[in-house]
Design a protein around this motif. Structure first.
Motif, PDB file in Angstrom:
ATOM      1  N   UNK A  72      25.776  31.006 -19.011  1.00 44.98           N
ATOM      2  CA  UNK A  72      26.721  32.776 -19.328  1.00 44.98           C
ATOM      3  C   UNK A  72      24.990  33.929 -20.179  1.00 44.98           C
ATOM      4  N   UNK A  73      23.922  32.373 -20.519  1.00 46.80           N
ATOM      5  CA  UNK A  73      22.407  33.517 -20.521  1.00 46.80           C
ATOM      6  C   UNK A  73      22.230  34.664 -20.053  1.00 46.80           C
ATOM      7  N   UNK A  74      22.305  34.550 -18.185  1.00 44.07           N
ATOM      8  CA  UNK A  74      22.344  34.847 -17.422  1.00 44.07           C
ATOM      9  C   UNK A  74      23.328  36.102 -17.403  1.00 44.07           C
ATOM     10  N   UNK A  75      24.192  36.035 -17.632  1.00 48.30           N
ATOM     11  CA  UNK A  75      25.149  36.871 -17.521  1.00 48.30           C
ATOM     12  C   UNK A  75      25.190  37.904 -19.054  1.00 48.30           C
ATOM     13  N   UNK A  76      24.736  37.193 -19.952  1.00 55.09           N
ATOM     14  CA  UNK A  76      23.910  38.162 -20.951  1.00 55.09           C
ATOM     15  C   UNK A  76      23.335  38.673 -20.933  1.00 55.09           C
ATOM     16  N   UNK A  77      21.917  39.053 -19.601  1.00 63.96           N
ATOM     17  CA  UNK A  77      21.062  39.577 -19.576  1.00 63.96           C
ATOM     18  C   UNK A  77      21.006  40.643 -18.954  1.00 63.96           C
ATOM     19  N   UNK A  78      22.250  40.130 -17.470  1.00 60.90           N
ATOM     20  CA  UNK A  78      22.573  41.069 -16.861  1.00 60.90           C
ATOM     21  C   UNK A  78      23.343  42.017 -17.721  1.00 60.90           C
ATOM     22  N   UNK A  79      24.206  42.163 -17.849  1.00 63.27           N
ATOM     23  CA  UNK A  79      25.215  42.776 -19.101  1.00 63.27           C
ATOM     24  C   UNK A  79      24.466  43.434 -20.411  1.00 63.27           C
ATOM     25  N   UNK A  80      23.483  43.450 -20.980  1.00 67.89           N
ATOM     26  CA  UNK A  80      22.291  44.358 -21.153  1.00 67.89           C
ATOM     27  C   UNK A  80      21.778  45.520 -20.735  1.00 67.89           C
ATOM     28  N   UNK A  81      22.133  45.051 -19.387  1.00 69.23           N
ATOM     29  CA  UNK A  81      21.938  46.436 -17.998  1.00 69.23           C
ATOM     30  C   UNK A  81      22.529  47.212 -17.659  1.00 69.23           C
ATOM     31  N   UNK A  82      23.313  46.393 -17.337  1.00 65.22           N
ATOM     32  CA  UNK A  82      24.462  46.889 -16.370  1.00 65.22           C
ATOM     33  C   UNK A  82      25.575  46.816 -17.009  1.00 65.22           C
ATOM     34  N   UNK A 179      42.629  33.203 -17.177  1.00 63.24           N
ATOM     35  CA  UNK A 179      41.242  33.966 -17.951  1.00 63.24           C
ATOM     36  C   UNK A 179      40.088  33.356 -18.525  1.00 63.24           C
ATOM     37  N   UNK A 180      39.130  33.519 -18.340  1.00 62.83           N
ATOM     38  CA  UNK A 180      37.622  32.958 -18.793  1.00 62.83           C
ATOM     39  C   UNK A 180      38.285  31.273 -19.674  1.00 62.83           C
ATOM     40  N   UNK A 181      38.642  31.467 -20.694  1.00 57.10           N
ATOM     41  CA  UNK A 181      39.225  30.580 -21.477  1.00 57.10           C
ATOM     42  C   UNK A 181      39.482  29.231 -20.457  1.00 57.10           C
ATOM     43  N   UNK A 182      40.564  29.961 -19.973  1.00 54.78           N
ATOM     44  CA  UNK A 182      41.718  28.800 -18.790  1.00 54.78           C
ATOM     45  C   UNK A 182      40.936  28.292 -18.087  1.00 54.78           C
ATOM     46  N   UNK A 183      40.049  29.127 -18.013  1.00 55.19           N
ATOM     47  CA  UNK A 183      38.857  28.482 -16.528  1.00 55.19           C
ATOM     48  C   UNK A 183      38.334  27.159 -17.014  1.00 55.19           C
ATOM     49  N   UNK A 184      37.503  27.548 -18.465  1.00 54.26           N
ATOM     50  CA  UNK A 184      36.669  26.754 -18.969  1.00 54.26           C
ATOM     51  C   UNK A 184      37.051  25.907 -19.643  1.00 54.26           C
ATOM     52  N   UNK A 187      38.089  23.694 -15.542  1.00 51.64           N
ATOM     53  CA  UNK A 187      36.631  22.914 -15.432  1.00 51.64           C
ATOM     54  C   UNK A 187      36.022  21.648 -16.660  1.00 51.64           C
ATOM     55  N   UNK A 188      36.066  22.187 -17.801  1.00 51.19           N
ATOM     56  CA  UNK A 188      35.710  20.577 -19.192  1.00 51.19           C
ATOM     57  C   UNK A 188      36.445  19.488 -18.382  1.00 51.19           C
ATOM     58  N   UNK A 189      38.149  19.922 -18.579  1.00 50.00           N
ATOM     59  CA  UNK A 189      39.033  18.922 -18.126  1.00 50.00           C
ATOM     60  C   UNK A 189      38.618  18.082 -16.875  1.00 50.00           C
ATOM     61  N   UNK A 196      30.221  24.228 -20.001  1.00 45.09           N
ATOM     62  CA  UNK A 196      30.194  24.462 -17.843  1.00 45.09           C
ATOM     63  C   UNK A 196      29.754  25.706 -17.498  1.00 45.09           C
ATOM     64  N   UNK A 197      29.309  26.483 -16.287  1.00 41.81           N
ATOM     65  CA  UNK A 197      29.026  27.317 -16.560  1.00 41.81           C
ATOM     66  C   UNK A 197      29.822  28.352 -15.673  1.00 41.81           C
ATOM     67  N   UNK A 198      29.316  28.887 -15.439  1.00 43.05           N
ATOM     68  CA  UNK A 198      30.469  30.686 -14.113  1.00 43.05           C
ATOM     69  C   UNK A 198      29.996  30.712 -12.369  1.00 43.05           C
ATOM     70  N   UNK A 199      30.084  31.283 -12.839  1.00 44.18           N
ATOM     71  CA  UNK A 199      29.788  31.267 -10.302  1.00 44.18           C
ATOM     72  C   UNK A 199      29.258  32.827  -9.827  1.00 44.18           C
ATOM     73  N   UNK A 200      29.508  33.853 -10.379  1.00 46.11           N
ATOM     74  CA  UNK A 200      28.822  34.924  -9.935  1.00 46.11           C
ATOM     75  C   UNK A 200      29.076  35.623 -11.308  1.00 46.11           C
ATOM     76  N   UNK A 201      28.886  36.916 -10.604  1.00 45.77           N
ATOM     77  CA  UNK A 201      28.534  38.096 -11.763  1.00 45.77           C
ATOM     78  C   UNK A 201      29.060  39.061 -10.222  1.00 45.77           C
TER      79      UNK A 201
END
Length: 367
Positions: A72-82, A179-184, A187-189, A196-201
């Motif tokens: 999620x941190x990786x996504x936050x870094x990218x979303x600030x730029x793109x 949606x992403x909450x359902x996906x999380x 994976x947690x289950x 849990x982490x995501x796969x790609x941006x």
């Protein structure tokens, strides 16, 4: 043109048989072309039809979304730029319909439904909440309908079908959008972890800004890389081998078709050698005879192409949604033009034979 029409009209039965063969050949070529495109769509239509043109994945993922890992941190870094960036995840699994035992292969497509990755919903609602799912319409043939409940085979989590989309496939399996909450939660289950982490941006980037984005990714994200959507699609397991085989089959079919057409036109030309001898004796120019042959081939080919295209698109409309067949008007036109060109080139062997005909010898039967 006059000679061509005159002979076609006089020898209807003979040219009707040739026309039937031409129709069958163009139908087979078009159908195989549709299957080639259809199987390509079945392996990666969800990504091909997406507006995303670039993805950020692990460098060690072999350009496969399913092998990548993005925090999620990786996504936050990218979303600030793109600005146009969003999370995308692909998770293959098996599901059953509540009350039934039959397992169905399904690929979860976990995205933000309010972002540009969300495909058009053709039935139901695109308002995707937790524990809800939107399926590709190919699964309607398996009896799935709006309001049905799916049970994930590995976690026993339940998802309610709220909509259907189309042309959303990955790895020859239908897509199920969550949606992403359902996906999380899924994976947690499945893993028992709290985080849990995501796969790609996925990104929608102007081509002029790609170099800046790549530089930003290399500088700020350790072990991550920027890949084009074409690179991601091309590396879907089995896609290249499957497409190479089908394209080779299609190429051989064109070659075989050219040989069959050349033989047929050559045989019909040999049967008319005495007539060509008489025409030459009467002063007919070789250019006139050549045009007559080319016109005949072109007329037969154009009729066959028209009927073959009609039969192909009628057949395509009758195929089930699960059948991997995709043939656009543009593709059909390209295949048809190539077939017409091959037909005309095949007639050149016959023209060469006519050019060597001696009028007196042909009339006497010495040819």
């Amino acid at each position: 043109m006059f000679l061509a029409f005159k002979e076609l009209k006089k020898n209807k039965s003979k040219f009707s048989l040739i026309l039937m063969i031409l129709i069958l050949i163009i139908f087979l070529v078009l159908f195989l072309a549709g299957l080639t495109k259809g199987l390509a769509a079945a392996t990666g239509a969800a990504l091909e039809n997406s507006e995303a043109n670039y993805y950020i994945l692990d460098e060690s993922s072999d350009k496969l979304i399913t092998r990548s890992n993005i925090s999620k941190e990786d996504f936050e870094i990218i979303s600030d730029f793109a600005k146009d960036s969003t999370i995308v995840n692909l998770q293959m699994s098996n599901v059953t319909k509540e009350g039934e035992d039959k397992k169905i292969n399904l690929t979860y497509y976990a995205i933000d439904p309010n972002n540009f990755l969300m495909p058009e919903v053709i039935e139901g609602s695109n308002d995707l909440h937790n524990n809800e799912i939107i399926l590709d319409n190919s699964l309607t043939e398996e009896g799935f309908k709006l309001g049905d409940v799916l049970i994930d085979a590995s976690t026993d989590l339940k998802f309610t079908i709220v909509g259907f989309t189309e042309n959303q496939m990955y790895g020859h399996t239908s897509i199920g959008i969550i949606n992403l909450d359902t996906y999380e939660n899924l994976l947690k289950t499945a893993t028992g972890r709290n985080e849990v982490n995501f796969q790609s941006i996925a990104l929608k980037v102007d081509e002029n800004d790609v170099s800046k984005l790549e530089e930003y990714v290399n500088k700020n994200l350790d072990g991550k890389a920027l890949y084009s959507s074409s690179d991601i699609i091309k590396n879907i397991p089995g896609r290249m081998a499957e497409q190479s085989t089908l394209i080779m089959m299609l190429a051989f079919l064109f070659v075989i078709s050219a040989m069959i057409l050349a033989v047929f036109f050559y045989i019909t030309t040999m049967q008319k050698i005495p007539q060509f001898g008489v025409l030459k004796a009467l002063g007919a120019k070789m250019s006139t005879l050549s045009k007559s042959l080319i016109y005949q081939v072109s007329i037969l080919s154009l009729i066959a192409i028209f009927i073959g295209n009609v039969l192909t698109f009628i057949s395509a409309s009758l195929l089930p949604a699960s059948m991997p067949f995709v043939l656009s008007f543009k593709d059909a036109v390209m295949v048809s033009l190539l077939f017409l060109m091959i037909s005309i080139l095949s007639s050149l062997f016959s023209i060469k034979k006519v050019s060597k005909v001696d009028a007196i010898s042909a009339i006497e039967g010495n040819y």
